[in-house]
Design an enzyme around this catalytic site. Structure first.
Site, short mmCIF file in Angstrom:
data_model
loop_
_atom_site.label_atom_id
_atom_site.label_comp_id
_atom_site.label_asym_id
_atom_site.label_seq_id
_atom_site.Cartn_x
_atom_site.Cartn_y
_atom_site.Cartn_z
N ASP A 375 0.44 -1.70 -0.32
CA ASP A 375 0.41 -0.35 0.46
C ASP A 375 0.66 0.93 -0.06
O ASP A 375 0.28 2.59 -0.11
CB ASP A 375 -0.80 0.12 1.06
CG ASP A 375 -2.79 0.38 0.68
OD1 ASP A 375 -2.49 0.08 -0.39
OD2 ASP A 375 -2.54 1.43 1.60
N ASP A 742 -10.75 -5.10 12.12
CA ASP A 742 -11.11 -6.55 12.01
C ASP A 742 -12.75 -6.43 12.83
O ASP A 742 -13.35 -7.40 12.88
CB ASP A 742 -10.56 -6.58 12.57
CG ASP A 742 -9.35 -5.93 13.72
OD1 ASP A 742 -9.77 -4.48 13.80
OD2 ASP A 742 -8.50 -6.27 14.21
#
Length: 1042
Positions: A375, A742
Site C-alpha cells: 500500500d 477487524d
C-alpha cells in the site's frame, strides 16, 4: 506465468495500461568467443542459419548440440550454470515437458508464414497462464456454467481484445486499449455441458460400483484388504473435528463462584450507597460511581466466558476424505493475503520470511496463491519480493524434503534447539549448511536494497531498464500487478511446481478515500476473486509467519467439515509472539484474552476477528447469509381444538379466479431478473468477471475467460474509483468506519447469523512480533482503543445494531459491547487511582467506619475476586504471572492510552478532528531485548507518571502525619495506605519502563510530572473541594477572643 513478462501497471479511469520489462537484474552471460563446449570439449558449431548455436538463452552457457540433445533426453533438462530449463530449439525433437511450452512445432509449421502480430502474441496471457486454471474443467473448451443472472437481457459482448504488441514491449503506453465497463459478457450453453456431465456422472457411478464390489470381495482382493478399506472408509466419514468441553470438576465451581460474586457485589454496592460519608461527600460519591461502573464492566466481561470449550482436529481424517490415492486432490484452494505499507517500519526481510513460510507450507502447491499488498507503492518492497521469489526456489524444496519447522528461515536458523532430532537423511547436515549460507547471502542482498533505499534520488526511482518506477508518487500512482512465480518461471531447483506469488499495489489518486488497511484488503479480495477465486482466504500481517506448516489444514478441518462447515464464516487462530522478554513486562502476549476470553466466545457464537491469523470463507465476506437448514414442520390443527397448533389456512386464489402461475408472473420474473442484475452491479461494482466469481460457491475462475481478460479486469478492480456507489466497506469485505476494521468485519458476519471457530493447535499456527518498548506498546493500545471508541459512536454500535434480526446471541452481544466501551473505563479508573492520594493528603476516607458485620462484605468480595481468578487460571492453563501482568497493564493502559483514545474519539465526533494512523514498527534491535530499555518520549507517559508521583507523595504525607499525631492515628491510616499501595504496585512495570536500563528517567518526564503533582497537591490543600467546609471556630464554646 513467466516472471519475465513484466510488471503490469494501469489506470482504468485514464484508459492506460503499461507493461514494463527488464526490471530484474540480468543474469551474467558466459563469454562465447572460444566456441568450445564446456561439457565435452568439442566445438559448439552453428545453426542452419549460420549463427552460433546457443543452448541457453538466459546465461549463454556454451554447450554443443549433441550435449544439449542428450541433456534434454536423458538428463535434468536444465542448464548446468543457471539451472533454467532448456527450451526446445528449432530442429530438436520434442521431449516430455515440451507440451507446456507455448511455441509451435517448427516441423508441422515449417512452411507457414506468421505475420508480425502473431510473433508478439499476448505477453499478458503468458503472465496469467498456468495454475490460474484451477476451478476450471479438465478440458479447456468446456462450456462455463454461468448463473442465469449473468446472461440476462442487459448483456453485451466484450468491447475489443487486449492487444499488446511489440510496441508495448518496454514500458510504452497503450492509450487506445479497451478498458471500458462491461456488463456480463458470458454466454450460456446447456447441451454440451449437460452431455459431458452425464458422461462424468455415469463414469463415477461405475467406479463407485467397482469399489463396492472390491470391498465385498467379488473382484479379487483378500478379506483382510477389504476390511482395511472398509475401516479407512469409516474413518473418512467421521467428523473432522470435535468440541472438547471443559471438565465439570473445573467449570462448575467456576460458575458457582461467579454467581456468588455477583450476589456479594450486589450487597456490597447496596451497603456503599446506603452508608454515605457526610464529611467527605464528594469523595464518597466519586468512589461509588466508579465502583458501579466497574461492576457493570465486570458483568460484560465475565458472562461471555460462561461456556468455554476446547476443540481438537483430525488431520488424518481430512487426508482420507479429500486426498485419496489415485484421485485428484480435493482440498479447497486458499488465497493468502499479506499486507504491508512502509518498508522502513516493516522491514523487507521480515516480510520476506513471512512470504517464504507461506510458499513452503504443507498444502498442495496448486491450491495456494500468495498476494502481497504494497500500500506504499515502494520499489524497495517490489525488489525485495523479486529476490524472495528467487530464493524460494531453493528454500521450498529444502523445507519439504526434510520437513523442518518453522519454515521461516530467520526463525529456523536462530532456533536454539537440536535441529538433528528426528533427522535420518545423511545429506541433511551438508544441505543445511549450504542452505544457511544461501540464506545469509540472501540477507546481504536484501540489506543492500534497504541501504540503497535510504536516500531517494532527486529524479525518483528508476527501474533496471531505465523506466521510472510507477509508484514514485505514493499518493498518485497507477495500480500495479506483478506475478513473480508462475508456470514457466514457477519451478524450484528440483523442477517441482511452486505456489503463485503476486505483487499488488492498488491505484491511488488525490481526492479519493482509500480507507487505509481495510481498503487495501478489499482490493486484494477483488484481485484474487478475478485471478484465482479460491473459496477460502487467509490474511496475515507482514510480521506474522507460518509457524505450523499444517495451519491451513487445521482450518480446513472446520471449514470443509460437512456437518458444521457450511455455517462457519472464519476460523480464528490465537496470536503468539517471538522476541518478548521472559517476564512479559507489558503483557504483550495477551494470553488472558487469547486463552480465556476467546475460548469462552467459542462456546457461544465464535471468537471475534482480531485482524490476522484468520481463514475466511469468501462467501461470508461477500455479505451472503449462511445457508439455512431444513425447518421443522409447523404443527397444524384441524380447527376443532384451539389449544394445539394453528388453524389450517385456506389457500387464497386471485380474485379473477385465474391461475397463480399465469403469464403475469412470468413478467414479474423478468423484472426480478433485471433488478437482480442491477443489484449485483450496485453491490459488487462494474466488473462482469468479478460479479460472476462471486456466485461461484466452490471458487475457480470462469473457464471462458482468457488470461489477458483476467489481468485487464484485475487492474480494473483495484482502481481507486471502483468502490464508488457500491456496498464495499459498508456491507461487503472489510468494513470501513474504524481503524480497527477487524472488530467491525467480524461483528457484521455474526449479525448475519454466521458463526466462527477458535482453533488452537498444539504447535502455534502463526507467530509474529510485538512492540516490547513501553511507548510503542502504549501507542498500539491507543490505536485499538480509538477504534473501539469510533465503533461506539458509529451506526454499528453493538448495543443496538442488529437487534431487529436477532441473529446475534445475547452473550455474544455482551462481548461486542464490552469491546467498544472498555476505553471509557479509563475515566473512573483514573479517578479511582487518584482517590488514595487525596485521602492521605486530606486525612479523609471514602468509607465510614465499618462494623464487624459490614467488614464481612469486604472480605467476601476480595475472596470472590481471588477465587474467580484462580479458577479461571485452572481451566484455561494460563499462569498466575501472566494473569498478574495482564492486571497491571490494564491499569497502566487504562489511565494512559485508553484515556487519550476517549479524548480523541470525542474530538473526532464533536469537532471533526481526525487522527492519523501510525504503523507499529516491526524493526528489532541487534541486542537481545535492547528495545525493551529504549525510552521514546510520548505524551501518553504523563498521566501514569503523575498518578504515580501523587500517590508516592500521599504515602509520605500520610506516614509523616501519623508519626506526628501519635499511635491513635495509625489505625485509620492502614486502609488508606493499602489503597495507595494497590495503585503503586499496579504501576510498578511502568515505573521500571521509565527508569530504563540505567535507572534514569528523562528530565522532561520528571519535570512535567512533578510540576503537575505539585500544582494538584497545592490546589487540593488550598481548595479541598470534596471535604465538608467549616466557617471557623465555634464561638459558643470558647468565646469571641479564642
Amino acid at each position: 506465468m513467466e516472471a519475465s513478462a513484466g510488471l503490469v501497471a494501469g489506470s482504468h479511469k485514464r484508459n492506460e495500461l503499461v507493461v514494463i520489462h527488464g526490471h530484474e537484474e540480468p543474469k551474467p552471460l558466459k563469454n562465447l568467443d572460444g566456441q568450445v563446449c564446456e561439457i565435452c570439449g568439442d566445438e559448439i558449431g552453428v545453426t542452419v542459419d549460420g549463427d552460433l548455436f546457443v543452448a541457453c538463452n538466459e546465461c549463454g552457457f556454451p554447450v554443443c548440440r549433441p550435449c544439449y540433445e542428450y541433456e534434454r533426453r536423458e538428463g535434468t533438462q536444465q542448464c548446468p550454470q543457471c539451472k533454467t530449463r532448456y527450451k526446445r530449439l528449432k530442429g530438436s525433437p520434442r521431449v516430455e515437458g515440451d507440451e507446456d511450452e507455448e511455441d509451435v512445432d517448427d516441423i508441422e509449421h515449417e512452411f507457414n508464414i506468421d505475420d508480425e502480430q502473431n510473433k508478439h502474441r499476448n505477453v499478458v496471457e503468458s503472465i496469467l497462464h498456468g495454475k490460474m486454471s484451477y476451478g476450471r474443467g479438465p478440458e479447456d473448451d468446456e462450456t462455463p456454467q454461468i448463473p442465469p443472472v449473468i446472461t440476462g437481457v442487459r448483456s453485451r459482448p466484450v468491447s475489443g481484445e487486449f492487444p499488446i504488441a511489440g510496441a508495448l514491449a518496454y514500458g510504452e503506453h497503450m492509450p487506445n486499449a479497451s478498458l471500458h465497463k462491461r456488463v456480463h459478457p458470458y454466454p450460456m450453453s446447456e447441451t454440451e455441458g449437460a452431455e459431458r456431465w452425464d458422461d462424468k456422472k455415469e463414469g463415477g457411478w461405475k467406479e463407485r460400483m467397482d469399489d463396492w464390489k472390491m470391498q465385498q470381495g467379488n473382484l479379487g482382493p483378500e478379506a483382510d484388504d477389504a476390511y482395511d478399506d472398509m475401516s479407512m472408509l469409516d474413518e473418512a466419514r467421521q467428523p473432522l473435528s470435535r468440541k472438547v468441553p471443559i471438565a465439570s470438576s473445573k467449570i462448575n465451581p467456576y460458575r458457582m463462584v461467579i454467581v456468588a460474586r455477583l450476589l456479594i457485589l450486589a450487597f456490597f454496592l447496596r451497603y456503599r450507597i446506603l452508608n454515605p460519608v457526610h464529611d467527605a461527600i464528594g469523595l464518597w460519591l466519586t468512589s461509588v460511581i466508579c465502583e458501579i461502573w466497574f461492576a457493570f464492566s465486570w458483568i460484560l466481561d465475565q458472562f461471555p466466558k460462561w461456556f468455554p470449550i476446547d476443540r481438537e482436529t483430525y488431520l488424518d481424517r481430512l487426508s482420507l476424505r479429500y486426498e485419496r490415492e489415485g484421485e485428484p486432490n480435493m482440498l479447497a484452494p486458499v488465497d493468502i493475503f499479506v499486507s504491508t505499507v512502509d518498508p522502513m517500519k516493516e522491514p523487507p526481510l521480515v516480510t520476506a520470511n513471512t512470504v517464504l513460510s507461506i510458499l513452503a507450507m504443507d498444502y498442495p502447491v496448486d491450491k495456494i496463491s500468495c498476494y502481497i499488498s504494497d500500500d506504499g507503492a515502494s520499489m524497495l518492497t517490489f525488489e525485495s519480493l523479486s529476490e524472495t521469489a528467487e530464493f524460494a526456489r531453493k528454500w521450498v524444496p529444502f523445507c519439504k524434503k526434510f520437513a523442518i519447522e518453522p519454515r521461516a528461515p530467520e526463525m529456523y536458523f536462530t532456533l536454539k534447539v537440536d535441529y538433528l532430532k528426528d533427522k535420518v537423511q545423511p545429506t541433511f547436515v551438508k544441505e543445511r549448511r549450504a542452505m544457511k549460507r544461501e540464506y545469509e547471502e540472501f540477507k546481504v542482498r536484501i540489506n543492500a536494497l534497504v541501504a540503497k533505499a535510504q536516500k531517494v534520488p532527486p529524479e525518483g526511482w528508476i527501474m533496471q531498464d531505465g523506466t521510472p518506477w510507477p509508484g514514485n508518487n505514493t499518493k498518485d500512482h497507477p495500480g500495479m500487478i506483478q506475478v513473480f512465480l508462475g508456470q514457466s518461471g514457477g519451478h524450484d531447483t528440483e523442477g517441482n511446481e511452486l505456489p503463485r506469488l503476486v505483487y499488488v499495489s492498488r491505484e491511488k489518486r488525490p481526492g479519493f478515500l482509500h480507507h487505509k488497511k481495510a481498503g487495501a484488503m478489499n482490493a486484494l479480495v477483488r484481485v484474487s476473486g478475478v485471478l484465482t477465486n479460491a473459496p477460502f482466504m487467509l490474511n496475515l500481517d507482514c510480521d506474522h509467519y507460518i509457524n505450523n506448516s499444517k495451519a491451513a489444514r487445521e482450518a480446513m478441518c472446520f471449514l470443509m467439515d460437512p456437518q458444521i462447515g457450511r455455517k462457519v464464516c472464519y476460523v480464528q487462530f490465537p496470536q503468539r509472539f517471538d522476541g518478548i522478554d521472559r517476564h512479559d513486562r507489558y503483557a504483550n502476549r495477551n494470553t488472558v484474552f487469547f486463552d480465556i476470553n476467546m475460548k469462552g466466545l467459542d462456546g457461544i457464537q465464535g471468537p471475534v476477528y482480531v485482524g490476522t491469523g484468520c481463514v475466511f470463507r469468501r462467501q461470508a465476506l461477500y455479505g451472503y447469509e449462511p445457508p439455512k437448514g431444513p425447518k421443522r414442520p409447523k404443527m397444524v390443527s384441524c380447527g376443532c381444538c384451539p389449544c394445539f397448533g394453528r388453524r389450517k389456512k385456506d389457500k387464497k386464489y386471485p380474485k379473477n379466479g385465474g391461475n397463480e402461475n399465469g403469464p403475469s408472473l412470468e413478467v414479474e420474473d423478468d423484472k426480478e431478473l433485471l433488478m437482480s442484475q442491477m443489484n449485483f452491479e450496485k453491490k459488487f461494482g462494474q466488473s462482469a468477471i468479478f460479479v460472476t466469481s462471486t456466485l461461484m460457491d466452490q471458487g475457480g475462475v470462469p473457464p471462458s475467460s482468457s488470461p489477458a481478460a483476467l489481468l485487464k479486469e484485475a487492474i480494473h478492480v483495484i482502481s481507486c474509483g471502483y468502490e464508488d456507489k457500491t456496498e464495499w466497506g459498508s456491507e461487503l469485505g472489510w468494513i470501513y468506519g474504524s481503524i480497527t476494521e477487524d472488530i467491525l468485519t467480524g461483528f457484521k458476519m455474526h449479525c448475519r447469523g454466521w458463526r466462527s471457530i477458535y482453533c488452537m493447535p498444539k504447535l502455534p499456527a502463526f507467530k509474529g512480533s510485538a512492540p516490547i518498548n513501553l511507548s510503542d506498546r502504549l501507542n498500539q493500545v491507543l490505536r485499538w482503543a480509538l477504534g473501539s471508541v469510533e465503533i461506539f459512536f458509529s451506526r454499528h454500535c453493538p448495543a443496538w445494531y442488529g437487534l431487529k434480526g436477532a441473529k446475534l446471541r445475547w452473550l455474544e452481544r455482551f462481548a461486542y459491547v464490552n469491546t467498544t466501551i472498555y476505553p471509557f473505563t479509563s475515566l473512573p479508573l483514573l479517578a479511582y487511582c487518584t482517590l488514595p492520594a487525596i485521602c492521605l493528603l486530606t486525612d479523609k476516607f471514602i468509607m465510614p467506619p465499618i462494623s464487624t458485620f459490614a467488614s464481612l462484605f469486604f472480605i467476601a468480595l476480595f475472596l470472590s475476586i481471588f477465587a474467580t481468578g484462580i479458577l479461571e487460571l485452572r481451566w484455561s492453563g494460563v499462569s498466575i504471572e501472566e494473569w498478574w501482568r495482564n492486571e497491571q497493564f490494564w491499569v497502566i493502559g487504562g489511565i494512559s492510552a485508553h484515556l487519550f483514545a476517549v479524548v480523541q474519539g470525542l474530538l473526532k465526533v464533536l469537532a471533526g478532528i481526525d487522527t492519523n494512523f501510525t504503523v507499529t514498527s516491526k524493526t528489532t534491535d541487534d541486542e537481545e531485548f535492547g528495545e525493551l530499555y529504549t525510552f521514546k518520549w510520548t505524551t501518553l507517559l504523563i498521566p501514569p507518571t503523575t498518578v504515580l508521583i501523587i500517590n508516592l507523595v500521599g504515602v509520605v504525607a500520610g506516614i509523616s502525619d501519623a508519626i506526628n499525631n501519635g499511635y491513635q492515628s495509625w489505625g485509620p491510616l492502614f486502609g488508606k495506605l493499602f489503597f495507595s499501595f494497590w495503585v503503586i504496585v499496579h504501576l510498578y512495570p511502568f515505573l521500571k519502563g521509565l527508569m530504563g536500563r540505567q535507572n534514569r528517567t528523562p528530565t522532561i518526564v520528571v519535570i512535567w510530572s512533578v510540576l503537575l503533582a505539585s500544582i494538584f497537591s497545592l490546589l487540593w490543600v488550598r481548595i479541598d473541594p470534596f471535604v465538608l467546609k467549616t466557617k471557623g471556630p465555634d464561638t459558643t464554646q470558647c468565646g469571641i477572643n479564642c
